[in-house]
Design an enzyme around this catalytic site. Structure first.
Site, mmCIF file in Angstrom:
data_model
loop_
_atom_site.group_PDB
_atom_site.id
_atom_site.type_symbol
_atom_site.label_atom_id
_atom_site.label_comp_id
_atom_site.label_asym_id
_atom_site.label_seq_id
_atom_site.Cartn_x
_atom_site.Cartn_y
_atom_site.Cartn_z
ATOM 1 C CB CYS A 423 -0.967 0.007 1.188
ATOM 2 S SG CYS A 423 -0.191 0.282 2.789
ATOM 3 C CG ASP A 424 0.790 6.113 -0.302
ATOM 4 O OD1 ASP A 424 1.454 6.143 -1.347
ATOM 5 O OD2 ASP A 424 0.654 7.085 0.445
#
Length: 621
Positions: A423-424
């Protein structure tokens, strides 16, 4: 002009990720500093002069140096981290008072000691110390970039046997030179900039205008810039403010869980389908676990809910500002537990009121929106709505054409040894997804490790399966092109996990895409003879409108000038001609063909995420 705007969005997202990736791994240090401050300073819970001595040096030296090292390491492994840390130290010393100089005077010659004393006194009288977090974010990556470029130039020319000598001296010399540059230029510049921004923040707080910041913060959070805002902007400014006053309201601007909690509670009472069913668990994880990303899909499936998030954020910040709330250090993750842990003694009620007021306002606004909105998307399955919004956003950002980035082929996965959730920031939502799939892998008796990391830190490996959010799928393809990749709408509730387990365990492998479509083949559709495309629908127009906009984006990208419209099934009689292409969902194919039997037809399972659009476009001459 459109391409420039898309490029700017991508660059901003990448910059935000880079900033957060420097701070996020060092959050434990900030928490340790916050606990030291809360407990042992003079007005803390357990005042202790000896332990309190650690507070200043940890903020002044340890935190910036570790951020600088991490920023360098992200670019050029350990070697880049070391040079980045050396360069960061130059910026730190440029803005510090006399403590370091006085400690060294005892070992200097008399004439040098006199010089050091005068210089230290000049520094001490000039300005208060400024935590060099922003300087570390500059010098860490810069130092790594410089040594990386130097190595690329020198290493191929280095004689055999001299590699260690050249490597050590080059890193030391370049680090030394960069520390001088940081000391002379970067440190003072960052100090001036930080002081200017801090005064601006103080002005907004004193004028009670700081709540307006949430008008921009709340939408940016949902667009996956939450970590960049919190750790790249608010944390440095808040840390400087907390050093001066003992607390900072800035730590509560993004971390306040109230806006997201109110939206999830509204779905619990007024939502439908899977969204309503998953909202209670999401609310618990959001509020107690501090994983704010979990409510983002709920907002994206119904964009009007941005108003609820903004209203809640503005209200919470306004209440915090009026009551004088603030935290001693960043609350990360944004859990109510972490927030209360960083709350100064005697201010628990104001902080709780800020969270409660944000929750109530966002709930009321979201409740009105959910009750009044009767659109097609509101009644669709939650997973399908997430996919539709993610696809529309990806097309608008120019990151992928509809139907391409979200269909990942598993095929033969017998060679897979590692599964990575990306994810980010590499924490939060990906950690929860990894935990869910890890449990399934264990129950299936598979000897495969399941981990999570930031998408920026992905390494390309053919024996790795990468699971990421649909919005980040194109970036995962860039970072790990050889890996097997699966994109999901929701890390917490995806049917693809079972398909992954089936494939890995050798059951039901048919080399077909993870997302299986039952769409009619598009081999008979020839856009070269089509004069107009019509999306057909019944009373509800939500899906057909999104499908129309998706195909428009694909046509524009491929320079195809065929008009696209959407009409009710009963209006198709006016489009009953072989030069008209009618697009509708499979379940309505019979109705569309009844009203326009002569027209060409494309029947798809999803009007937004179908790969058939790209197939018919590829045949245009």
């Amino acid at each position: 002009m459109e391409k420039e705007q898309v490029s700017l969005k991508v660059r901003v997202q990448k910059l935000g990720t880079a900033l957060s990736n420097m701070v996020m791994p060092n959050i434990p240090i900030l928490i340790a500093w916050g606990i030291l401050t809360a407990l042992f300073i003079s007005d803390g819970w357990l005042p202790n002069a000896k332990f309190a001595l650690m507070v200043g040096p940890m903020l002044t030296y340890l935190i910036p140096i570790m951020i600088g090292y991490t920023g360098g390491k992200n670019i050029y492994e350990h070697r880049g981290g070391v040079v980045g840390a050396i360069a960061t130290f130059g910026a730190i010393v440029a803005t510090q008072g006399s403590l370091g100089f006085y400690s060294a005077i005892g070992g200097l010659k008399p004439e040098m000691a006199d010089f050091a004393t005068k210089y230290a006194d000049a520094l001490a009288n000039r300005a208060p110390d400024v935590p060099m977090i922003l300087g570390a974010m500059i010098m860490g990556p810069l130092g790594a970039w410089v040594i990386k470029k130097f190595d690329a130039w020198v290493q191929p020319k280095t004689p055999t046997g001299f590699e260690m000598l050249v490597n050590n001296f080059s890193a030391g010399i370049l680090g030394f030179l960069l520390s001088l540059v940081a000391n002379i230029a970067v440190g003072p510049a960052v100090e001036t900039l930080t002081s200017f921004m801090a005064k601006g923040v103080d002005t907004l707080i004193n004028a009670h205008l700081i709540p307006l910041a949430n008008i921009f913060i709340e939408p940016a959070k949902v667009l996956f810039l939450n970590n960049a805002i919190n750790h790249g902007i608010l944390t440095p400014l808040g840390t400087e403010q907390a050093q001066q006053t003992g607390k900072s309201l800035l730590f509560l601007l993004e971390a306040n869980p109230g806006p997201g909690l109110g939206i999830l509670l509204a779905f619990m009472f007024f939502g439908k389908g899977s969204a309503k069913a998953t909202a209670p668990g999401a609310a618990l994880i959001h509020f107690l676990g501090g994983i704010h990303e979990i409510y983002f899909p709920y907002v994206m499936m119904k964009p009007a809910l941005f108003l609820a998030a903004i209203a809640g954020g503005v209200t919470g910040t306004a209440v915090n500002n009026m009551l004088g709330s603030g935290l001693r250090a960043p609350a990360s993750p944004g859990s109510i537990i972490a927030i209360l842990g960083m709350t100064p003694k005697g201010t628990f009620i104001p902080v709780i009121m800020g969270v409660l007021s944000a929750t109530v306002v966002s709930f009321l606004v979201a409740a009105v929106i959910l009750r009044r909105d009767k659109s097609d998307v509101a009644e669709d399955d939650f997973e399908a709505a997430q996919a539709a919004v993610a696809a529309d956003k990806a097309v608008s950002k120019g990151m992928a054409q509809s139907g391409q980035a979200f269909v990942d082929e598993l095929g033969d996965t017998g060679h897979i040894k590692h599964i990575i959730f990306a994810c980010d920031a590499g924490m939060g939502s990906s950690a929860m997804g990894a935990s869910i799939l890890r449990d399934k892998v264990k129950k299936a008796g598979l000897n495969i490790d399941v981990t999570n990391k930031a998408i920026a830190n992905l390494k390309d490996s053919a024996d790795t399966l990468v699971v990421t959010q649909e919005e980040l799928a194109p970036r995962a393809a860039t970072m790990a092109p050889s890996s097997v990749r699966v994109a999901v709408s929701n890390f917490l509730n995806s049917p693809k996990y079972d398909e992954i387990i089936e494939s890995l365990s050798g059951k039901g492998i048919d080399n077909s895409p993870v997302v299986k479509y039952t769409e009619a083949p598009s081999s008979d559709v020839d856009l070269n003879v089509i004069d107009e495309v019509v999306f057909a629908h019944g009373e509800k127009v939500g899906s057909s409108t999104m499908g129309k906009e998706t195909l428009k984006a694909i046509f524009k990208h491929n320079n195809i000038a065929i008009p696209i419209s959407d009409h009710d099934f009963s209006e198709l009689v006016a489009y009953n001609a072989p030069n008209i292409l009618v697009v509708t969902q499979n379940k309505y194919a019979g109705i569309a063909e009844k009203y326009a039997p002569t027209a060409q037809h494309l029947n798809v399972d999803s009007l937004v995420t179908t790969p058939e659009y790209d197939k018919i476009v590829s045949r245009v001459k």
